[in-house]
Structure formats: C-alpha cells, structure tokens
Design an enzyme around this catalytic site. Structure first.
Site, short mmCIF file in Angstrom:
data_model
loop_
_atom_site.label_atom_id
_atom_site.label_comp_id
_atom_site.label_asym_id
_atom_site.label_seq_id
_atom_site.Cartn_x
_atom_site.Cartn_y
_atom_site.Cartn_z
N HIS A 102 2.69 21.22 -0.24
CA HIS A 102 3.21 20.06 0.48
C HIS A 102 4.43 19.53 -0.26
O HIS A 102 4.34 18.71 -1.16
CB HIS A 102 2.16 18.97 0.60
CG HIS A 102 2.58 17.84 1.49
ND1 HIS A 102 2.03 17.63 2.73
CD2 HIS A 102 3.52 16.89 1.34
CE1 HIS A 102 2.61 16.59 3.30
NE2 HIS A 102 3.51 16.13 2.46
N GLU A 296 6.57 -1.33 3.01
CA GLU A 296 7.25 -0.12 3.48
C GLU A 296 7.79 -0.37 4.89
O GLU A 296 7.14 -1.03 5.70
CB GLU A 296 6.28 1.06 3.51
CG GLU A 296 6.89 2.34 4.07
CD GLU A 296 5.89 3.48 4.13
OE1 GLU A 296 5.87 4.29 3.21
OE2 GLU A 296 5.13 3.53 5.11
N GLU A 441 13.44 5.50 5.95
CA GLU A 441 12.21 5.00 5.36
C GLU A 441 12.53 4.37 4.01
O GLU A 441 13.29 4.94 3.21
CB GLU A 441 11.21 6.15 5.17
CG GLU A 441 10.87 6.87 6.48
CD GLU A 441 9.99 8.09 6.29
OE1 GLU A 441 9.73 8.44 5.12
OE2 GLU A 441 9.56 8.68 7.29
N ARG A 443 10.56 2.30 0.66
CA ARG A 443 9.37 1.79 -0.03
C ARG A 443 9.77 1.49 -1.46
O ARG A 443 10.82 1.95 -1.93
CB ARG A 443 8.22 2.80 0.02
CG ARG A 443 8.56 4.15 -0.58
CD ARG A 443 7.44 5.16 -0.40
NE ARG A 443 7.22 5.48 0.99
CZ ARG A 443 7.91 6.40 1.67
NH1 ARG A 443 8.89 7.07 1.07
NH2 ARG A 443 7.64 6.66 2.92
#
Length: 580
Positions: A102, A296, A441, A443
């Site tokens: 991954h 987030e 995105e 965070r």
C-alpha cells in the site's frame, strides 16, 4: 513487464483504467512454486533450504507499479531473513521486503526494472507476531511486533490492554515495518494547551520506537547478522525512517493510555471561509485546530464546500453522538457507485470536461453517505475512530508533501496553497484542460519531538519528514497537503511538477520548509514522478542538511546505510540514485 524496460508514459497509460476502477483491471497472478511448470524467470541458484520460494505478480496500491512475475519467498523467522541476506550477497541478488504494497512511491520495485535477480521477502505471512508488555508506570508500556504485523493487529492488541497511540494513519492494513520505513503519520495535532499523554507522541509512528532489530553486515564475521538497536544508540536514528534501505525484522514501540475520541464530519462550510487568511472570522480551519487539534479537510475539485473531519478527545459520549465499537465506519467511501464509475470511464477515455461533475458527484456521495449512516457525529475508542479508510477505497495517485512551520502559520500556509491551486485550476479550465480530477487534502500533526520518547533517546529519526530543525525551535507543526487524481490523466504529472516547485519556493526561509512525503509522489517531471534528477540527487538531500548539524544529516544517514549494508542487497534503482 519483467524483461525489456517499459516506458513510463506507456506504463501509466496502460495502468490508468485499472488504477481508477477498483473492481476491474490487472490483479497479481497466482503464486507458482519455483519448480512448477510455466515459471518465467531463471530459478535462483542454491536457494536456502526450507524457505518456500514461488513466482507471483506484484502491484503497488495505486497500480502504477505492476509486475506479472517476481520471485517471492516466505521466511519463517528473522534467522531465515539472515540466511536469505547471506545467500543474496553470495549470488548477486537483491532482497526487497514485501508488506501490503500500500504505497505510491517505488521504494520496493521501480517500474520497468529487471527483476531477474530480485527476490521479494513476504513479511506478512509469518513475520507478524504482536506482544504487548503493559506497565503500571505511566508511559512505560510497550508493544513488540514482527515486520509484517498489520497496524490494525498492533493497535487492537494495545486496545485490548487499555493502551493506544495518539497518532495513526487512517488505514489499518499497513505493515508496521512499512509504516516505519516512510515515517507514516496521522492527523493528530494537540489542541491549544493540550499535552501528550505519557507514552504518546504527536509525531510519526517512527518516534514511538524504543528498540528495533535489523539484518546488518558484520565486518568481523564477513556476514550479515541480526543486531538489536536500542533507542539510546545513535546508530538507530537513520533506521527509524529508512525508505527500505534496511531490513527491519522486529520493532518495539511505546504506548500510552487509550482514550475516547469524538469525530464530527460536516460539508457545509464554503472553502473560502474554511481556508481563510490568518485571523479571519467564521468557521476557519485554524479555529477548529485550536479547539480540537485533530482536523482534516478534503476539497473535491470544482466544489464549494470541503468535507471536514474534526476529532476531539471526549471521555464521555455526547448524547447526540453515535457510539462505534469497531473501525471503518464510513462504508460509502469503500466502494464506487455507478455514477462515479461512469464519469471515471469518461475521464480515463479522454473526456476531461467531465471533471467538474466528477468532483461534484464525489462530494454528493459523501454527503449522502453521512446522512444515510448517521456518520456526522461518531464516538468511540481512538483506534475505532481513527481508522476510517479501507484499502479498497478509490485509488488515486498523489502529489504534494509536508510544510514544517510554527503553529501560528497554519492558516497562512493553507490559504496560500489553496489560493494558488484554485487559481491554477481555473486558468487551465478556461483552456479546456483538466489535469486534476481528485481532491485537495490537508491534515496536520506534530513533529518527532524527542521529549515525547519515554526511554533514553539519541534523538529523532534522521530523515523523517517530521524531524525538528534545531535552527528553528519555534517550528512545531507539520501541515500535510496533497492533491490526488486518476493515474494516466493527461497533464497531471506536469501539474504536480509545477505544484511541487511552487511549494518548495513558497515555503522556505524563516517562514517554513517543504519536505517530500516519502510514501506518495515527489521528484516529478512532466512525464511522471520519481524521475527528476535534480530533485532526487540534489534538492532532497539538501533539504535534510539544512538547519541540522554536519555529521547528523542526510550524508551521515547515507553513510550508515552503506556501512550496515555495504553490498546494497537491500536497495533498488531509485534508492541507488537517492542514497548512493
């Protein structure tokens, strides 16, 4: 794909459809033993007895790195890994640890490389033990795990003992050794005036390590051996984040008391309000950080309101919250509805004008899913609320990185990036070009603070993206910003290259520094990531020399890897360039 080199352009084009549509496309071939009919690679000579060897396909998570056949083996324990290392040295082979695959970056295998003399070492099947050692003394509890233990298994074992971590990636199906190789992190920054619980850290998982065992070269014995490195040993520091240049067989990490989290999700705040400049009124990102720390945002392209998630430590369940007793409580994010697959089909076939509707449909899918599942307000143990993405979610490639700066700069950093990103998207849209079809995105988390380590420590991980800068002690915050998209989208690598250069030039000096996110995309050319020679050979190494002492920087880490593995059996073509 295991023979002649495949061009990056052709490789990405071939992979595009499969990467985007998780229900179709190439899948790893079934394993075939080394003596079975139909093997396509020359059998490794004199392979160590008793270690199963087979030929199998390999693909990384985003399916940009695909091999139909690679030699793969399954050692029973760390001693088998030592046997493999000495065999590889004697026969001119390379070993690459294989976990859940991954990741985005080619730290295991590089697209198109010749794999005839490469053996993948499967860590998941048998090198996966997990043992918890509770302690009555606060902060002294630990968990010891084999290289292939899944993050889910580690945190489940901790939770069963009343323990946990403050910070964790969103996906539990990651091997602990893979997590440490790339200094994986979560979305956990402390709220204003919040202190870390004993045993916890707001930095990367690498900062939790108290000891590890690795396979290293012993010059006296003229052989590879197992060696344990306690956190007090200065030689451990390059191993805490090592990019796959070292083979870790076992690791011990500290743990703190488990705690309850409330996660609130919302999609009603306009992006201009949420990502406003510092000090702006309203429902701003920096205000949510001040209140809860753990924030987030996911902003789908050509939409007005991002998807915001805010986690808040909450010992008692609020009446309006829904209690959860397990992870992955957003099932709508784990599968792709037909309207999205239809739009994806148009996009990968070249209809870029479908991108705005694709972004709007993504947001609508999340809005409908939150409403249907009661997902707006969840409460549970930290593990169950922090693990929210399965490995089956929509697979997109990523560009971006991390900005290290002081907490007071959070709003400024994000506002500057989204302003650039929005303006650039609108310029390209006016030209009929849509290189980006996935969300932005953002965070945050803390740095790898040595004071959060509960045992004697020689210092933070040397080449972690979250390593503090001694020349800027006020820098205490890491802001992770990524843009993602469907692999093979025309113009996307060029956009990521432009974006990478903007971030590096904008976040610098006394304001901030920009570092790569090792697991995702970096060193972009107009064709693909991980190819730009200047970034690989000069820019990134210099990033890890700036602001740190000579002898405790990129060069000292590289020297340590070469000392512990002088024969480079734990390397690959990209690492040969990055860490020669």
């Amino acid at each position: 794909m295991t023979g002649p080199e495949l061009t990056r352009r052709g490789f990405l084009a071939a992979a595009a459809g499969a990467a985007a549509l998780t229900t179709t496309g190439w899948a790893p071939a079934a394993a075939r033993s080394s003596d079975a009919p139909g093997v396509t690679l020359p059998p490794p000579p004199d392979f160590p007895d008793g270690i199963p060897l087979f030929q199998q396909g390999y693909e990384n998570w985003v399916r940009e790195i695909v091999f139909d056949d690679v030699w793969t083996c399954t050692p029973a324990d760390a001693r088998d890994v030592v046997r493999l290392a000495n065999w590889a040295h004697a026969h001119g082979y390379r070993l690459r640890p294989r976990g859940t695959m991954h990741g985005w970056s080619p730290l295991t295998l590089v697209p198109g490389q010749n794999v005839e003399k490469v053996v993948l070492v499967d860590t998941l099947t048998r090198l996966n033990h997990v043992t918890v050692a509770p302690s009555a003394e606060p902060g002294r509890a630990t968990v010891t795990a084999g290289a292939g233990a899944l993050l889910m298994s580690v945190l489940t074992a901790l939770q069963d003992n009343g323990l946990g971590w403050a910070n964790s990636p969103a996906i539990g199906e990651l091997s602990i050794a893979g997590v440490l190789a790339i200094d994986a992190h979560g979305a956990t920054l402390p709220a204003d005036d919040e202190a870390a619980l004993p045993g916890a850290s707001f930095g990367s998982i690498s900062n939790l390590v108290t000891a590890l065992t690795a396979v290293v070269w012993d010059d006296t014995r003229r052989a590879y051996v197992l060696r344990e490195f306690p956190r007090a040993d200065p030689r451990i520091r390059p191993l805490l984040t090592h990019l796959g240049r070292v083979f870790i067989t076992e690791v011990t990490l500290q743990a703190g008391p488990n705690y309850r989290l409330r996660c609130e999700s919302r999609t009603d705040i306009p992006w201009r309000e949420l990502f406003a400049p510092p000090g702006s009124p309203g429902r701003t990102f920096e205000r949510f950080v001040a209140r809860s720390g753990r924030v987030e945002a996911i902003w789908f392209p050509f939409t007005d309101t991002p998807y915001l998630k805010v986690w808040t430590p909450t010992p008692t369940k609020p009446p309006q919250s829904r209690e959860v007793t397990g992870p992955y409580n957003y099932p709508y994010s784990d599968s792709i509805p037909k309207p999205l697959t239809d739009l994806l089909g148009q996009i990968v076939s070249g209809v870029g004008s479908a991108t705005p509707l694709f972004g709007q449909t993504q947001l609508a899918t999340f809005q409908a899913g939150l409403a249907a599942t009661g997902g707006h307000d969840l409460w549970g143990w930290s593990k169950d609320v922090q693990f929210y993405l399965r490995a089956t979610t929509l697979r997109m490639t990523a560009g971006g990185g991390v900005v290290v700066t002081k907490r007071a700069n959070i709003a400024r950093v994000i506002h500057e990036f989204v302003s650039w990103h929005h303006a650039r998207q609108q310029e390209l849209r006016a030209q009929g070009r849509y290189p980006i079809n996935g969300p932005f995105e953002v965070r945050l988390c803390g740095l790898d603070d040595p004071t959060e380590v509960t045992v004697e420590s020689s210092g933070p991980p040397t080449i972690s993206a979250l390593r503090p800068r001694p020349d800027h002690p006020e820098w205490d915050t890491a802001i992770w910003m990524n843009v993602v998209g469907v692999p093979g989208t025309p113009g996307m690598p060029a956009y990521f290259r432009e974006m990478e250069r903007f971030m590096r030039s904008n976040y610098r000096g006394d304001y901030a520094t920009f570092r790569p996110e090792w697991a995702k995309g970096w060193a972009f050319t107009d064709e693909a990531g991980f190819l730009d020679p200047e970034t690989i050979e000069a820019v990134i190494p210099q990033t890890y020399r700036d602001g740190v002492p000579v002898g405790d920087d990129w060069d000292s880490a590289r020297a340590e890897y070469n000392d512990l593995d002088p024969h480079r059996i734990f390397s690959n073509p990209l690492l040969d360039r990055l860490l020669p």
